[in-house]
Design a protein around this motif. Structure first.
Motif, PDB file in Angstrom:
ATOM      1  N   THR A  44       0.686  -1.704  -0.046  1.00 44.36           N
ATOM      2  CA  THR A  44       0.046  -0.184   0.107  1.00 44.36           C
ATOM      3  C   THR A  44       0.822   1.308   0.271  1.00 44.36           C
ATOM      4  OG1 THR A  44      -1.785  -1.238   1.296  1.00 44.36           O
ATOM      5  CG2 THR A  44      -2.053   1.517   1.017  1.00 44.36           C
ATOM      6  N   THR A  61       0.995   5.210   0.426  1.00 42.91           N
ATOM      7  CA  THR A  61       0.379   6.526   0.380  1.00 42.91           C
ATOM      8  C   THR A  61       0.883   7.556   0.629  1.00 42.91           C
ATOM      9  OG1 THR A  61      -0.364   4.714   2.792  1.00 42.91           O
ATOM     10  CG2 THR A  61      -1.012   7.111   2.824  1.00 42.91           C
ATOM     11  N   ASN A  82      -3.707   0.972  -3.582  1.00 43.87           N
ATOM     12  CA  ASN A  82      -2.714  -0.722  -3.531  1.00 43.87           C
ATOM     13  C   ASN A  82      -1.909  -1.604  -4.259  1.00 43.87           C
ATOM     14  OD1 ASN A  82      -3.745  -0.112  -0.916  1.00 43.87           O
ATOM     15  ND2 ASN A  82      -5.608  -0.519  -1.556  1.00 43.87           N
ATOM     16  N   LYS A  86      -4.742   6.830  -0.828  1.00 43.26           N
ATOM     17  CA  LYS A  86      -3.590   5.430  -0.439  1.00 43.26           C
ATOM     18  C   LYS A  86      -3.460   4.651  -2.749  1.00 43.26           C
ATOM     19  CE  LYS A  86      -4.406   4.808   3.897  1.00 43.26           C
ATOM     20  NZ  LYS A  86      -4.740   4.258   5.059  1.00 43.26           N
TER      21      LYS A  86
END
Length: 108
Positions: A75, A77, A85, A83
């Protein structure tokens, strides 16, 4: 349909290698995806930091932040909390870049 099958195949390949779980040190490096005149590079760095460079012709933008690795799931960020993924292996990084399809980034 072909893209969904390709994404499923990518997931199966990464799951098959789950016994060899990636560590932050294993995945460090630069991954790139190219399509037409666009390029996206993701650099995974020590201390779980990342930088992303998105180039579309003459326009470019950068993003940076941190990443979390759990087995082969990653992930990213950014500084504002957005975010992205995906899944990661030793030579490929698959990220969800909008929609349901995973985009394959190849390690440079």
């Amino acid at each position: 349909m072909k893209q969904s099958l390709a994404a499923c195949a990518a997931v199966l390949v990464l799951l098959a290698s789950a016994c060899n779980r990636s560590t932050s040190r294993d995945i460090e490096g630069t991954y790139a995806y190219r399509k037409g005149n666009g390029t996206v590079q993701v650099k995974l760095m020590p201390e779980n930091r990342f930088q992303m460079l998105i180039s579309l012709g003459r326009a470019a933008r950068t993003m940076d932040g941190s990443y979390a690795l759990r087995a082969d799931t990653i992930t990213l960020t950014n500084r504002t909390g957005d975010k992205v993924n995906g899944l990661v292996g030793d030579t490929v990084l698959y990220l969800y870049m909008g929609g349901e399809d995973m985009v394959p980034f190849r390690k440079q």
